[in-house]
Structures are given as structure tokens and as C-alpha cells.
Design an enzyme around this catalytic site. Structure first.
Site, PDB file in Angstrom:
ATOM      1  N   THR A  12      -5.634   0.233  -9.832  1.00 34.04           N
ATOM      2  CA  THR A  12      -5.211   1.062 -10.956  1.00 34.04           C
ATOM      3  C   THR A  12      -5.117   0.272 -12.247  1.00 34.04           C
ATOM      4  O   THR A  12      -5.487   0.758 -13.319  1.00 34.04           O
ATOM      5  CB  THR A  12      -3.843   1.703 -10.641  1.00 34.04           C
ATOM      6  OG1 THR A  12      -3.988   2.577  -9.525  1.00 34.04           O
ATOM      7  CG2 THR A  12      -3.322   2.500 -11.827  1.00 34.04           C
ATOM      8  N   THR A  85      -2.302  -0.952  -5.928  1.00 32.35           N
ATOM      9  CA  THR A  85      -1.003  -0.930  -5.252  1.00 32.35           C
ATOM     10  C   THR A  85      -1.039  -0.368  -3.835  1.00 32.35           C
ATOM     11  O   THR A  85      -0.173  -0.687  -3.018  1.00 32.35           O
ATOM     12  CB  THR A  85       0.020  -0.122  -6.073  1.00 32.35           C
ATOM     13  OG1 THR A  85      -0.453   1.227  -6.230  1.00 32.35           O
ATOM     14  CG2 THR A  85       0.247  -0.749  -7.442  1.00 32.35           C
TER      15      THR A  85
END
Length: 339
Positions: A12, A85
Site C-alpha cells: 500500500t 501490511t
């Protein structure tokens, strides 16, 4: 000034908006441009290993990261790895076993929102990571996220959207980053000897999560395809009657084939202890089952991948090494001596 290598893998933090949703597209140099103040912290150079969503990370990517660190280890004072993540905790645990005894810090970070957004946690997480990597007392594999330092073997992603995405499981945060300063709660333990790199991981590990009423035969089918099954049991650990019967019927054959069964718990905190209840004690003792105790699931899986890839491992060797603490991954292994 310390010299730090930033390694990009995607995730991300490196994503751009596309018509199909967020997808990694920024290079490490692009990412670095969003935190110009890092020039006051350390000297940074960059290297790209891959640029993928962390959902697609495999043990092959861990090997690439290890190779990148090993080949440049002598040229830098520390490393910061940018990662998605979703599987960050797995990567941190895996690197804890693949890079051991490192006096230089290997810091893994990411973000819940891309760094090119107006509102994002990426800039803080990345700058904090460089601050921690440049600190004289930092070592080994750690995660820096939301102002907290988490040992590489102790992290779990517990929140899908919030900035405080990661928690340290069954172990305190060794440090936090506040006002661009490292505040340590636990003093570092200086390593003796050389850093050790490992390059092989055997990915034949599967997780079986028990559910009430699970049918007999599931474990046997899984062991036809995998060499190791980690069973996520209930509470402190035990097996329902249907699974227990299957274990007694098949264990002799599975052991002859070199298969492993490892017990853990679905409960995140405080760990397992199969000797507490009748549903766990007898089967554990009869078959000397390995038990994860206070280890995270991510650490349990990656430690087994690492152990199974080592040459000439007997069951006793695997057992002894599984219960040997690496980067503070297991504290309660003494329970295994209970009768």
C-alpha cells in the site's frame, strides 16, 4: 551519519489509484521523495526487490529480500524494508529466522494508506523507521509502525483499516518513537558472533483451524498434500474426539513419512498449554506433539518452514530447535517438560 539501505517490495505504501483499485506503482526513490526531512536523520540509498501487493508475497520473495540484505550487508549500517501490511507479520517473522544474530537493524514498515495521499500514515511510519534504523542500539529484525517497535517474531495485524494496525503478541513493545526520538523500554542484548543468513524455506506447511463439528478425515487429506500441519485448536489446546481418533489411527504412518503435526491455539493472547485438559494432555504425551505455546501463528509457520528446510533434521533435532528461542519468539517452552 548512518548509511541506511531502503528496500522496496511494493504494498500500500507504494500504491497508486487505478481503475481497478490500489496497486503498487511507486519506486523506492518515489517513496523517499515524500520525506525530505530524512536527510537530517541518515544517508539513504534505495534498492527495489519487487513491486507487488503483499497478498502475492511467497517464500521466494523472502529469499530475494535476504539475498539483497546479505549482498549489501557490509556496505550499510542498517536496512529499512517497505512492505504491504497484509503479510508484513509473516515476512518479519520469516526474516527473523533467515537473518539471525544481526547487530545491524533490519526494519520493516508499511502503511494503511499510500504515501502519495494527502492524509496518510506512510510518512510517519517511514521516517520513524529510519530514525530507529539509525539508532546505535537497534539490531535484529523489527517492525516499526504507528510509533511502536515490535519484534519481528511477535507481530500480528489486528486491524484492517486503522493506523494502529499491528500489535505485539505476548511480548511488550521494546521501544516507541516519540518526537523523532527512540524511547526504549527494554535494553538491547548485544550479539556475540557473526550474523547468519539462511536461504531456504520449505513451504509445505498448512494451517487447520478447528471448528465445532469438524468431520473425521480432514487431517488425513491435508497430510496427503503437505508435510506439516499446524492445528489451531480451541482455548489452551485440545483435540475433539473425531480428530483424536484420526491422529491415533494415522500417526505411526505420518511419522514414518516425516510428517509433522504442531499444536497452537486460535486465542491470540497468552498461548497454549495442552497439559491442562484431558482433551489435550494424553494425545500430546502419547505422540510427543510439538506445541507453539506463546508463539504467534506467523512465527510458528515461518519457523517450521525454516526448520524443515535444514538438512538432515530428525524429529528430535526439529523439536529442540523449534523450542530454541530466536528473536524472543518463544518464552514458555519449559511447559513441554510437564508430565
Amino acid at each position: 551519519m548512518k548509511k541506511i539501505l531502503m528496500i522496496g517490495t511494493g504494498g500500500t505504501i507504494a500504491s497508486r489509484q487505478t481503475e481497478n483499485g490500489l496497486a503498487p506503482g511507486l519506486t523506492p526513490q518515489d517513496i523517499l521523495s515524500y520525506i525530505p526531512q530524512v536527510e537530517q536523520v541518515c544517508e539513504v540509498e534505495t534498492f527495489q526487490v519487487c513491486n507487488i501487493d503483499s497478498t502475492n508475497v511467497t517464500p521466494e520473495h523472502w529469499k530475494l529480500i535476504v539475498e539483497a540484505v546479505e549482498e549489501r550487508y557490509d556496505s550499510y549500517d542498517g536496512f529499512v524494508i517497505c512492505h504491504g501490511t497484509d503479510t508484513l507479520a509473516y515476512t518479519a517473522a520469516a526474516l527473523s529466522y533467515m537473518i539471525q544474530n544481526s547487530p545491524k537493524p533490519i526494519v520493516i514498515t508499511g502503511a494503511q494508506k499510500p504515501i502519495n495521499m494527502d492524509v496518510t500514515d506512510a510518512k510517519t511510519n517511514l521516517l520513524d523507521s529510519f530514525i530507529y534504523a539509525a539508532d546505535d542500539n537497534s539490531e535484529d529484525v523489527s517492525i516499526v509502525f504507528d510509533g511502536k517497535v515490535i519484534l519481528g517474531t511477535r507481530a500480528k495485524k489486528e486491524r484492517a483499516k486503522s493506523y494502529n494496525a499491528f500489535s505485539s503478541i505476548n511480548f511488550p513493545y521494546p521501544a516507541v518513537i516519540q518526537d523523532e526520538q527512540v524511547i526504549r523500554y527494554i535494553p538491547p542484548v548485544r550479539h556475540q558472533g557473526e550474523v547468519r543468513f539462511y536461504h531456504e524455506m520449505k513451504d509445505s506447511v498448512y494451517v487447520l483451524k478447528l471448528v465445532p463439528g469438524m468431520r473425521n478425515g480432514v487431517l488425513t487429506q491435508i497430510l496427503d498434500f503437505y508435510d506439516c500441519v499446524v492445528i489451531e485448536s480451541f482455548g489452551v489446546g485440545g483435540l475433539p474426539d473425531s480428530i483424536t481418533k484420526e491422529v491415533y489411527e494415522g500417526m505411526k504412518k505420518w511419522k514414518e513419512e516425516g510428517k509433522l503435526i504442531v499444536m497452537t491455539t486460535q486465542v491470540v493472547s497468552e498461548g497454549s498449554n495442552m497439559t491442562v485438559y484431558e482433551v489435550g494432555k494424553k494425545v500430546k504425551q502419547d505422540f510427543d506433539l510439538l506445541e507453539a505455546y506463546d508463539m504467534t501463528l506467523e512465527a510458528t509457520i515461518t519457523k517450521l518452514m525454516w526448520l524443515m528446510a535444514q538438512p538432515s533434521n530428525s524429529y528430535e533435532e526439529i523439536k529442540n530447535r523449534f523450542y530454541t528461542m530466536i528473536n524472543h519468539d518463544i518464552l514458555f517452552a519449559g511447559f513441554r517438560e510437564e508430565k
